[in-house]
Design an enzyme around this catalytic site. Sequence first.
Site, PDB file in Angstrom:
ATOM      1  N   TYR A 146     -39.920  28.596 -19.674  1.00  8.70           N
ATOM      2  CA  TYR A 146     -38.899  28.950 -18.693  1.00  8.70           C
ATOM      3  C   TYR A 146     -37.653  29.380 -19.457  1.00  8.70           C
ATOM      4  O   TYR A 146     -37.002  28.560 -20.108  1.00  8.70           O
ATOM      5  CB  TYR A 146     -38.623  27.729 -17.820  1.00  8.70           C
ATOM      6  CG  TYR A 146     -37.751  27.950 -16.615  1.00  8.70           C
ATOM      7  CD1 TYR A 146     -37.314  29.218 -16.233  1.00  8.70           C
ATOM      8  CD2 TYR A 146     -37.369  26.871 -15.814  1.00  8.70           C
ATOM      9  CE1 TYR A 146     -36.518  29.396 -15.115  1.00  8.70           C
ATOM     10  CE2 TYR A 146     -36.583  27.041 -14.693  1.00  8.70           C
ATOM     11  CZ  TYR A 146     -36.154  28.295 -14.356  1.00  8.70           C
ATOM     12  OH  TYR A 146     -35.359  28.458 -13.240  1.00  8.70           O
ATOM     13  N   LYS A 175     -41.434  32.546 -17.374  1.00  7.15           N
ATOM     14  CA  LYS A 175     -40.550  32.994 -16.288  1.00  7.15           C
ATOM     15  C   LYS A 175     -39.247  33.444 -16.943  1.00  7.15           C
ATOM     16  O   LYS A 175     -38.564  32.641 -17.585  1.00  7.15           O
ATOM     17  CB  LYS A 175     -40.282  31.857 -15.299  1.00  7.15           C
ATOM     18  CG  LYS A 175     -39.283  32.246 -14.210  1.00  7.15           C
ATOM     19  CD  LYS A 175     -38.973  31.107 -13.240  1.00  7.15           C
ATOM     20  CE  LYS A 175     -38.160  31.669 -12.085  1.00  7.15           C
ATOM     21  NZ  LYS A 175     -36.955  30.917 -11.765  1.00  7.15           N
TER      22      LYS A 175
END
Length: 309
Positions: A146, A175
């Site tokens: 992330y 992400k």
Amino acid sequence: MANKSKPPPNGVYVPAVLFMDENEDLDIPSIQAHILRLAQGGVTGILVQGSNGEAQHLSHDERKLAIATTRQTLDQNGFKNVVVIAGTGGQSTRETKKLCADARDAGAEYALVLTPSTWPPQMTKPNIIRFHREVADASPIPTMIYNFPTVTAGIDLDSDTIATLAAHPNIVGTKLSCGNVGKLQRLTSSLSSTEFATFPGKSDVFLQGLISGSAGVIGALPNVAPKAHIRLLNLFREGKLEEAVKLQALLGHADWQLGKIGSIAGIKAIVSKHFEYGKPFVRGPLAPQQLQDASMDKLEELIVLEKSL
């Protein structure tokens, strides 16, 4: 090298907000109503404890409860195929490993791991790589990286670092909430999508990401308009690029307005107003948001579209 774990399927994922009552306790009926509307809207998966899920404000038990509630709500309503990803970022490697194990026990299929950020000067590239590898070694479910500089004191992983980590058999995606399409395209063009899924973390680059080979999107705006995001994905897949560009423009403006209102509290306030469940309470130090002063013309336009789909 062990066999590579499978990445999450391509599609639209939502870092779901977590509704609370006026005492800042979890509002389970509203959480269930939200999960159900997202699933009925066609989302591929739900991210519990993304940055919109107030992960850092929850106890370990609350984190497990939120994941379990999400999985059970999906299963009990015929949405067994909807994927559950859990945010498992902790400030130490040990805590992050525990959160990954907890996530698996509560029913999550993937863990999304933020880079620790209490001591930014200590987070050198070798240290970041070591952290993510050690977590992935220990995690009972596949992990994803992330990258969100806004919530990690400005730490921004470059494409070389992410590509290095992608070689790990249990690291299956990323992400990119940095919204950097150049970085996204460098990753998608050098890593097979069957082994590593690259998602933008913002709806304002959803179509740009798809054109660049992304796996879809994991973004805040589908909390408000899941069906509109599925529509854009379908337009892209059908080759209707002109229509997709028009819809992307609306998503881009709406995403910007949502950010200006104040992301988490703003999403809760909009959902509460337009979809009639949940209250706009957040945990301190976050503050509730007032909608009346905000410019919301594009958001309102998107909500009208959402309700028509």
